[in-house]
Design a protein around this motif. Sequence first.
Motif, short mmCIF file in Angstrom:
data_model
loop_
_atom_site.label_atom_id
_atom_site.label_comp_id
_atom_site.label_asym_id
_atom_site.label_seq_id
_atom_site.Cartn_x
_atom_site.Cartn_y
_atom_site.Cartn_z
N LEU A 220 -72.90 73.47 -99.00
CA LEU A 220 -72.17 72.36 -99.57
C LEU A 220 -71.33 72.79 -100.77
O LEU A 220 -70.21 72.28 -100.98
N ALA A 221 -71.84 73.71 -101.56
CA ALA A 221 -71.06 74.22 -102.69
C ALA A 221 -69.83 74.97 -102.20
O ALA A 221 -68.74 74.87 -102.78
N LYS A 222 -69.99 75.72 -101.12
CA LYS A 222 -68.86 76.44 -100.55
C LYS A 222 -67.80 75.45 -100.04
O LYS A 222 -66.61 75.64 -100.27
N GLU A 223 -68.25 74.40 -99.38
CA GLU A 223 -67.32 73.43 -98.79
C GLU A 223 -66.59 72.63 -99.87
O GLU A 223 -65.38 72.39 -99.77
N THR A 224 -67.31 72.20 -100.90
CA THR A 224 -66.71 71.35 -101.92
C THR A 224 -66.04 72.12 -103.04
O THR A 224 -65.17 71.59 -103.75
N GLY A 225 -66.46 73.38 -103.23
CA GLY A 225 -65.95 74.17 -104.35
C GLY A 225 -66.55 73.75 -105.67
O GLY A 225 -66.13 74.21 -106.74
#
Length: 427
Positions: A220-225
């Motif tokens: 999720l951190a990768k997707e949202t930045g």
Amino acid sequence: MKVLLKGARVLDPSRGLDGILDVLIDGERITLIGEDIKAEDAKVIDLSGLLVVPGLVDMHVHLRDPGLEYKEDIESGAKSAAAGGFTAIACMPNTVPPVDNAAMVSYIASKAERVGLSRVFPIGCISKGREGRELAEMGEMAMAGAVAFSDDGNCVSDASLMRRALMYAGDFGKVVIDHCEDPTLSAGGVMNEGYVSTLLGLPGIPRSAEEVMVARDVILAKETGAPVHIAHVSTKGSVEIIRRAKAEGIPVTCEVAPHHLVLTEDAVMGYNTNAKVNPPLRTEEDVEALIEGLKDGTIDAIVSDHAPHSMDEKDVEFDKAAFGISGLETSLGLVLTFLVGAGKLSLEEVVEKMSANPARILKIEGGALKEGALADITVIDLKKKWAVESAKFFSKGKNTPFEGWELKGKAVMTMVGGRIVYSEKQY
């Protein structure tokens, strides 16, 4: 008022500073660091033979206030923090009621200011009531002074809610701190799942309960930045997941508690409820992986996960006992004794992970000794030998598995904004 700290070893890894120096303080801030400073109008404190470091920052503390003040309150917790060498602490929102609105954030901030000891930074809830159903008012809490958001004690199981939490918190420049535990995997567990749990006949919590959620948060951190911070990492698998994420440039940070670095599941033998903690104590393999994670930078911070309880909540059958260890006053000594003293981490690495890095993650002032910086300072006697005596804790929580342990290295003076808030000597 001016104060001149004389003759200490001054160490600030963030600046590559390490030498026998003087530190001049005027009011709340440092005005000069150098050799043989003269200041006739300053109060002189001789710190020869001692170590001066940037004030320690603990970004994971439970103060139990409001609602559970019989376990701890802001004043007793701040006293405990100061005695442990912490000039700043961030408190988790799992109080009664939870810190899920601006009024609650303001209550904690204003009470801590009145107490006037270690700085206390409130962490707001991710979800209303910590129920994992609806986002709390992050913007209002951020404006009131919340430095981060977490449902600590509960994992945000709903991936959609967690995704939105990351995006909203990122918009306000705040980090989300997640207690990674899949409740469908950990349900009913009271210690690490493995040989010892089988031997004792206790239901176990598998490593996968933590690692599944760590992996999800990384995705999720990768997707949202948006940045995510993983609380109290305890397994080798979690370290490996985070290491790979960092190599990809994903905005993830994490922390570890001293009890996960010096104890294993064997501490539970004899049904020792003071060794009951969540996440649970794991195996020697996990401990080694955590230490390696600290050394290679995978793990950013060392925190106490200070979780005080009344003895009535610990002096019961193991499966009924509360999870948690009262850790503010033992954290530094444990790390200095069993990591630095054993050659597993350098002193510079420890100071960085207990001061500069937590301040950076929370985006609060601190973690550096330099001209113009807040005079938040921890003075340590690296040679001081002492025994853990919970009866002498400033914390109301006496629940520790380290009772009677001999440690070497202790905070002997703590300064916040140029004021001495704890000292073992009169100056």
